[in-house]
Design a protein around this motif. Structure first.
Motif, PDB file in Angstrom:
ATOM      1  N   ALA A 233       4.712   8.627  14.468  1.00  0.00           N
ATOM      2  CA  ALA A 233       5.163   9.655  15.412  1.00  0.00           C
ATOM      3  C   ALA A 233       4.555   9.406  16.794  1.00  0.00           C
ATOM      4  N   GLU A 234       3.281   9.030  16.841  1.00  0.00           N
ATOM      5  CA  GLU A 234       2.632   8.750  18.124  1.00  0.00           C
ATOM      6  C   GLU A 234       3.265   7.536  18.804  1.00  0.00           C
ATOM      7  N   ILE A 235       3.577   6.518  18.023  1.00  0.00           N
ATOM      8  CA  ILE A 235       4.224   5.328  18.580  1.00  0.00           C
ATOM      9  C   ILE A 235       5.588   5.683  19.147  1.00  0.00           C
ATOM     10  N   GLU A 236       6.336   6.520  18.444  1.00  0.00           N
ATOM     11  CA  GLU A 236       7.656   6.945  18.922  1.00  0.00           C
ATOM     12  C   GLU A 236       7.539   7.726  20.234  1.00  0.00           C
ATOM     13  N   LEU A 237       6.559   8.630  20.313  1.00  0.00           N
ATOM     14  CA  LEU A 237       6.362   9.400  21.543  1.00  0.00           C
ATOM     15  C   LEU A 237       5.966   8.503  22.707  1.00  0.00           C
ATOM     16  N   CYS A 238       5.102   7.526  22.442  1.00  0.00           N
ATOM     17  CA  CYS A 238       4.713   6.574  23.497  1.00  0.00           C
ATOM     18  C   CYS A 238       5.920   5.793  23.980  1.00  0.00           C
ATOM     19  N   GLY A 239       6.771   5.402  23.048  1.00  0.00           N
ATOM     20  CA  GLY A 239       7.987   4.688  23.420  1.00  0.00           C
ATOM     21  C   GLY A 239       8.898   5.531  24.292  1.00  0.00           C
ATOM     22  N   GLU A 240       9.035   6.803  23.944  1.00  0.00           N
ATOM     23  CA  GLU A 240       9.858   7.706  24.758  1.00  0.00           C
ATOM     24  C   GLU A 240       9.288   7.836  26.173  1.00  0.00           C
TER      25      GLU A 240
ATOM     26  N   SER B 104       0.834  -1.197   0.000  1.00  0.00           N
ATOM     27  CA  SER B 104       0.000   0.000   0.000  1.00  0.00           C
ATOM     28  C   SER B 104       0.870   1.248   0.000  1.00  0.00           C
ATOM     29  N   VAL B 105       0.294   2.318  -0.447  1.00  0.00           N
ATOM     30  CA  VAL B 105       0.975   3.604  -0.454  1.00  0.00           C
ATOM     31  C   VAL B 105       0.861   4.201   0.937  1.00  0.00           C
TER      32      VAL B 105
ATOM     33  N   HIS C 264       2.308   8.414   8.910  1.00  0.00           N
ATOM     34  CA  HIS C 264       3.362   9.218   9.530  1.00  0.00           C
ATOM     35  C   HIS C 264       2.929   9.683  10.921  1.00  0.00           C
ATOM     36  N   VAL C 265       1.674  10.045  11.051  1.00  0.00           N
ATOM     37  CA  VAL C 265       1.155  10.481  12.348  1.00  0.00           C
ATOM     38  C   VAL C 265       1.184   9.310  13.331  1.00  0.00           C
ATOM     39  N   ALA C 266       0.740   8.150  12.881  1.00  0.00           N
ATOM     40  CA  ALA C 266       0.736   6.969  13.744  1.00  0.00           C
ATOM     41  C   ALA C 266       2.157   6.608  14.186  1.00  0.00           C
TER      42      ALA C 266
END
Length: 64
Positions: free
Chosen positions: A16-23, A5-6, A12-14
């Motif tokens: 970024a949210e996953i990265e913030l949750c990880g932090e 899929s494209v 990108h938003v998802a």
């Protein structure tokens, strides 16, 4: 058959949210005590609080 899929903006938003949750999880695991303080959460998420408020005149104030 696998269909690729494209990527969309929501991908990108998802991510970024996953990265913030990880932090936040990393910071929470290293924290002393049961909870992170609001200041520590802001620091982890790189949030800058604006302390000055700018007053915006109401539209009626511009009428002559």
């Amino acid at each position: 058959m696998v269909t690729l899929s494209v990527r969309t903006v929501s991908d990108h938003v998802a991510l970024a949210e996953i990265e913030l949750c990880g932090e936040l999880m990393i910071a929470a695991s290293a924290a002393i005590g049961e909870r992170l303080s609001a200041d520590r959460i802001d620091e982890v998420l790189d949030v800058h609080v604006i302390t000055e408020r700018t007053t915006v005149p109401r539209q009626g104030d511009h009428r002559g």
